[in-house]
Design a protein around this motif. Structure first.
Motif, PDB file in Angstrom:
ATOM      1  N   ARG A 179       0.856  -1.186   0.000  1.00  0.00           N
ATOM      2  CA  ARG A 179       0.000   0.000   0.000  1.00  0.00           C
ATOM      3  C   ARG A 179       0.885   1.226   0.000  1.00  0.00           C
ATOM      4  N   SER A 180       0.292   2.340  -0.275  1.00  0.00           N
ATOM      5  CA  SER A 180       1.045   3.582  -0.305  1.00  0.00           C
ATOM      6  C   SER A 180       1.830   3.797   0.995  1.00  0.00           C
ATOM      7  N   THR A 181       3.119   4.126   0.866  1.00  0.00           N
ATOM      8  CA  THR A 181       3.952   4.460   2.026  1.00  0.00           C
ATOM      9  C   THR A 181       4.435   5.885   1.836  1.00  0.00           C
ATOM     10  N   PRO A 182       3.820   6.841   2.498  1.00  0.00           N
ATOM     11  CA  PRO A 182       4.078   8.240   2.127  1.00  0.00           C
ATOM     12  C   PRO A 182       5.486   8.701   2.467  1.00  0.00           C
ATOM     13  N   GLU A 183       6.242   9.059   1.446  1.00  0.00           N
ATOM     14  CA  GLU A 183       7.540   9.718   1.636  1.00  0.00           C
ATOM     15  C   GLU A 183       7.493  11.043   0.898  1.00  0.00           C
ATOM     16  N   GLY A 184       6.315  11.461   0.524  1.00  0.00           N
ATOM     17  CA  GLY A 184       6.189  12.766  -0.106  1.00  0.00           C
ATOM     18  C   GLY A 184       6.224  12.748  -1.623  1.00  0.00           C
ATOM     19  N   ALA A 185       6.273  11.561  -2.231  1.00  0.00           N
ATOM     20  CA  ALA A 185       6.286  11.518  -3.700  1.00  0.00           C
ATOM     21  C   ALA A 185       4.997  10.856  -4.196  1.00  0.00           C
ATOM     22  N   SER A 205       9.427   3.498   0.225  1.00  0.00           N
ATOM     23  CA  SER A 205      10.499   3.012   1.103  1.00  0.00           C
ATOM     24  C   SER A 205       9.875   1.925   1.966  1.00  0.00           C
ATOM     25  N   PRO A 206      10.696   1.120   2.648  1.00  0.00           N
ATOM     26  CA  PRO A 206      10.105   0.094   3.527  1.00  0.00           C
ATOM     27  C   PRO A 206       9.684   0.663   4.882  1.00  0.00           C
ATOM     28  N   GLN A 207       9.505   1.972   4.966  1.00  0.00           N
ATOM     29  CA  GLN A 207       9.323   2.655   6.242  1.00  0.00           C
ATOM     30  C   GLN A 207       8.405   1.932   7.233  1.00  0.00           C
ATOM     31  N   LEU A 208       7.171   1.681   6.845  1.00  0.00           N
ATOM     32  CA  LEU A 208       6.226   1.135   7.828  1.00  0.00           C
ATOM     33  C   LEU A 208       6.559  -0.310   8.168  1.00  0.00           C
ATOM     34  N   PHE A 209       7.029  -1.064   7.190  1.00  0.00           N
ATOM     35  CA  PHE A 209       7.381  -2.453   7.471  1.00  0.00           C
ATOM     36  C   PHE A 209       8.540  -2.531   8.456  1.00  0.00           C
ATOM     37  N   LYS A 210       9.503  -1.615   8.317  1.00  0.00           N
ATOM     38  CA  LYS A 210      10.633  -1.724   9.240  1.00  0.00           C
ATOM     39  C   LYS A 210      10.213  -1.322  10.642  1.00  0.00           C
ATOM     40  N   GLN A 211       9.275  -0.387  10.726  1.00  0.00           N
ATOM     41  CA  GLN A 211       8.774  -0.040  12.065  1.00  0.00           C
ATOM     42  C   GLN A 211       8.026  -1.230  12.669  1.00  0.00           C
ATOM     43  N   LEU A 212       7.227  -1.897  11.824  1.00  0.00           N
ATOM     44  CA  LEU A 212       6.493  -3.068  12.326  1.00  0.00           C
ATOM     45  C   LEU A 212       7.466  -4.152  12.784  1.00  0.00           C
ATOM     46  N   PHE A 241      15.299   3.380  -7.015  1.00  0.00           N
ATOM     47  CA  PHE A 241      16.651   3.573  -6.523  1.00  0.00           C
ATOM     48  C   PHE A 241      16.846   2.669  -5.309  1.00  0.00           C
ATOM     49  N   THR A 242      18.072   2.599  -4.825  1.00  0.00           N
ATOM     50  CA  THR A 242      18.386   1.626  -3.784  1.00  0.00           C
ATOM     51  C   THR A 242      18.829   2.319  -2.505  1.00  0.00           C
ATOM     52  N   GLN A 243      18.276   1.862  -1.407  1.00  0.00           N
ATOM     53  CA  GLN A 243      18.660   2.415  -0.108  1.00  0.00           C
ATOM     54  C   GLN A 243      19.247   1.325   0.770  1.00  0.00           C
ATOM     55  N   LEU A 244      20.210   1.719   1.596  1.00  0.00           N
ATOM     56  CA  LEU A 244      20.526   0.894   2.757  1.00  0.00           C
ATOM     57  C   LEU A 244      19.536   1.350   3.821  1.00  0.00           C
ATOM     58  N   ASP A 245      18.595   0.485   4.134  1.00  0.00           N
ATOM     59  CA  ASP A 245      17.515   0.857   5.031  1.00  0.00           C
ATOM     60  C   ASP A 245      17.744   0.142   6.352  1.00  0.00           C
ATOM     61  N   LEU A 246      17.715   0.870   7.456  1.00  0.00           N
ATOM     62  CA  LEU A 246      17.898   0.161   8.733  1.00  0.00           C
ATOM     63  C   LEU A 246      17.022   0.747   9.823  1.00  0.00           C
ATOM     64  N   GLU A 247      16.791  -0.060  10.830  1.00  0.00           N
ATOM     65  CA  GLU A 247      15.931   0.343  11.936  1.00  0.00           C
ATOM     66  C   GLU A 247      16.386  -0.379  13.203  1.00  0.00           C
ATOM     67  N   HIS A 529      11.850   3.386  18.961  1.00  0.00           N
ATOM     68  CA  HIS A 529      12.666   2.886  17.864  1.00  0.00           C
ATOM     69  C   HIS A 529      12.998   4.008  16.893  1.00  0.00           C
ATOM     70  N   GLY A 530      13.972   3.751  16.062  1.00  0.00           N
ATOM     71  CA  GLY A 530      14.379   4.756  15.090  1.00  0.00           C
ATOM     72  C   GLY A 530      15.305   4.131  14.071  1.00  0.00           C
ATOM     73  N   GLY A 531      15.542   4.838  12.998  1.00  0.00           N
ATOM     74  CA  GLY A 531      16.396   4.271  11.959  1.00  0.00           C
ATOM     75  C   GLY A 531      16.800   5.319  10.949  1.00  0.00           C
ATOM     76  N   ILE A 532      17.273   4.823   9.839  1.00  0.00           N
ATOM     77  CA  ILE A 532      17.793   5.732   8.813  1.00  0.00           C
ATOM     78  C   ILE A 532      17.826   4.990   7.482  1.00  0.00           C
ATOM     79  N   ALA A 533      17.885   5.719   6.393  1.00  0.00           N
ATOM     80  CA  ALA A 533      18.109   5.108   5.080  1.00  0.00           C
ATOM     81  C   ALA A 533      19.178   5.916   4.355  1.00  0.00           C
ATOM     82  N   MET A 534      20.138   5.208   3.780  1.00  0.00           N
ATOM     83  CA  MET A 534      21.208   5.856   3.017  1.00  0.00           C
ATOM     84  C   MET A 534      20.998   5.566   1.533  1.00  0.00           C
ATOM     85  N   GLY A 535      21.129   6.579   0.713  1.00  0.00           N
ATOM     86  CA  GLY A 535      20.965   6.390  -0.734  1.00  0.00           C
ATOM     87  C   GLY A 535      22.214   5.747  -1.319  1.00  0.00           C
TER      88      GLY A 535
END
Ligand code: ASP
Length: 591
Positions: A179-185, A205-212, A241-247, A529-535
């Motif tokens: 489903r839509s994961t809002p990152e502003g685009a 981005s995997p934002q919500l899944f990584k929080q879950l 594009f590809t991110q290193l996504d972490l949480e 919790h918290g995390g970051i994504a690197m491009g």
């Protein structure tokens, strides 16, 4: 040194790994004809495989049947050759080649495939139109520069994985059909055949899944994640594009920053990118905007901005007065002693306008006063005060932008970068890294609403009574004026999450419909919790000194989002559309 290949009918060694210590032994190599030269009876072939190049020598007598075949070989034919490794005569040694002091005297040669003449040379680093390169990407990828880029990318990703594995992170895949994961685009949508009229969105981005996953107790997650955003493309943007996504679970800002610094420092070290070891400095968003007019400041050169509103208030210059009267600001910078013609100065207006500003005013410092078309509107005291505030001396060029504070800052910030480029103010080979922190949580959005500056799952600081004054617990990593990545500490209670949704204009019902699963999850024991994504594309382009991220992606899209090689995006058959219950209203563009 790479591992020897398993010997088979094609090869028993890598071409680029052969050295003089193997002279006198037999070898079998395979690859492409990189170059072929006929020299008074002898034929020389540079044979290329992934490891490098080795020279084959084919002799009219000693090489037997191989000679007739060698005469027929052309660039990019595929061959396998057997022969003896021989030391080259002193005068024939090629110091530019790792294998340059040996050659293979071929006894037998086999052609495995022929090749048409490629549309551009593979063996030279010549400039080729990018569209042609992308149309024949499989050939472009054979070129040394592209091979280097993709191997560098592999090194970067491997280093990230290793550093995170050492710190107990688990690699978990998250869905692409979601489903839509809002990152502003804007979302890319995929129609569902089984539920006509319903659509998946590709993840921004995997934002919500990584929080879950944090709520599910994994505590440390990472993924080399593909993200999809349907935006207008720029040099450093791609639709995928590809991110290193972490949480991480049970963390504060310092924990996430420390892990990110460890990962990125390892990347910079293995790729030889010269940045100081962490911890890296932090700067507030407010300071970055004030001094550099950007939330990703390039600190490698000066020309810092100043606010000269107070110095200039109460002048006869109506433009500044009306801006200041309306709560705006006058921002200025000292460009130093620059020769710029009237038309060059006027040209600076274009830069300012592209960034939302209206115009730039200028003054040259002369005997402690201004030489400028607008000098007459300001008192001698005002002129002197501004010169003082900007540290000006005779001959310096002062530039001013008056506007609403953020626009003034951003427009002048863009001008600063333009001057930096134009006058070559960034010393060759210097690099700079910093964190930008304490972003505003909300910014005014269309329709009189607020929008989330990062994303609406970021934890806020301050009181909801005054959303405009709230800060977020977000952070961005900035290198050389590029935002390499960003993230935040997240909201971990349903109450705060609902409040944030409310501020950005998401009613209860809509919030439940779109994010019910998140609000639900937050009710069942969500850890801080918290995390970051690197491009990753940007990181590789940076350490590989490439102009565009297209240079470090195997199969990128053009600026209009197309792939000239496969022809994507392309119309589909009516049958397919019917099956999906989709009708195209706008006819596809012809061609
Ligand atoms: N999902 C965010 C992004 O893609 C990063 C983060 O907050 O971790 O920008």
């Amino acid at each position: 040194m790479r591992q020897e290949p398993r010997a088979n009918i094609y090869r028993d060694a890598w071409a680029g790994e052969l050295r003089a210590d193997r002279c006198g032994t037999e070898v079998r190599v395979a690859g492409w004809v990189h170059r072929r030269r006929d020299h008074g009876g002898l034929i020389f072939i540079d044979l290329r495989d992934r490891s490098g190049i080795v020279q084959l020598v084919i002799h009219p007598q000693a090489s037997g049947d191989a000679f007739a075949l060698a005469e027929d070989l052309r660039p990019e034919h595929v061959v396998s050759a057997e022969g003896e490794i021989v030391k080259r005569a002193e005068q024939n040694v090629n110091p530019n080649l790792a294998t340059g002091d040996i050659e293979i005297h071929v006894r037998s040669l086999q052609r495995l495939a022929t090749s048409e003449t490629p549309p551009f040379p593979i063996d030279e680093d010549v400039d080729v139109d990018e569209n042609i390169r992308l149309k024949h990407r499989m050939l472009d990828l054979r070129r040394q520069r592209m091979q280097e880029a993709l191997l560098l990318r592999d090194t970067v990703i491997r280093t990230m994985r290793q550093t995170l594995a050492e710190r107990d992170f688990v690699d978990v895949e998250t869905p692409i059909l979601t489903r839509s994961t809002p990152e502003g685009a804007r979302d890319f949508l995929v129609p569902s055949r089984l539920q006509p009229g319903s659509w998946y969105a590709l993840p921004q981005s995997p934002q919500l899944f990584k929080q879950l996953l944090m709520m599910s107790g994994y505590e440390r997650y990472y993924q080399i994640a593909r993200c999809f955003r349907d935006e207008d493309l720029r040099a450093d943007r791609q639709p995928e594009f590809t991110q290193l996504d972490l949480e991480m679970g049970f963390v504060e800002e310092d924990d996430v920053l420390e892990v990110t610094e460890a990962v990125m420092h390892a990347v910079f070290q293995t790729t030889g990118f010269p940045l100081p070891p962490p911890p890296w400095p932090r700067m507030s968003y407010h300071e970055a905007m004030l001094r550099f007019g950007s939330d990703r400041p390039d600190r490698r050169f000066g020309l810092e901005l100043s606010d000269v509103s107070d110095e200039l208030r109460g002048s006869e210059f109506r433009v500044f007065e009306s801006v200041l009267g309306g709560g705006g600001a006058v921002r200025a910078l000292n460009a130093g002693a620059r020769e710029m013609s009237r038309s060059e100065l006027d040209g600076l207006n274009d830069v300012v306008r592209r960034h939302g500003g209206k115009a730039v005013a200028y003054a040259f410092v002369e005997n402690g006063a201004w030489r400028s078309p607008i000098a007459k509107f300001f008192s001698a005291e005002q002129q002197a005060a501004v010169i003082d505030a900007l540290g000006g001396s005779d001959g310096d060029l002062l530039l001013f932008v008056a506007d609403e504070p953020r626009t003034a800052a951003e427009a002048l910030g863009a001008l600063r970068l333009e001057l930096g480029r134009r006058f070559g103010l960034i010393p060759e080979g210097t690099h700079d890294v910093l964190w930008v922190v304490d972003f505003p949580m909300f910014e005014p959005a269309e329709g009189g609403h607020w929008g989330a500056v990062h994303h609406p799952f970021t934890a806020p600081k301050g009181s909801f009574e005054d959303p405009g004054a709230m800060l977020s617990r977000g952070y961005d990593l900035v290198v050389d004026g590029w935002e390499l990545g960003g993230g935040s500490i997240r909201i971990n209670t349903p109450e705060v999450q609902r409040e944030v949704f409310k501020v950005i204009g998401l009613g209860e019902e809509e919030a439940d419909r779109r994010f019910g699963f998140l609000l639900d999850a937050l009710k069942y024991g969500a850890p801080p919790h918290g995390g970051i994504a690197m491009g990753i594309d940007r990181v590789v382009a940076l350490v590989g000194a490439r102009e565009s991220i297209r240079e470090v992606i195997a199969f990128p899209k053009t600026a209009s989002g197309g792939d000239p090689m496969t022809g994507a995006p392309a119309p589909v058959d009516d049958d397919q559309l019917r099956e999906l219950g989709v009708r195209v209203v706008a006819p596809p563009a012809s061609g």
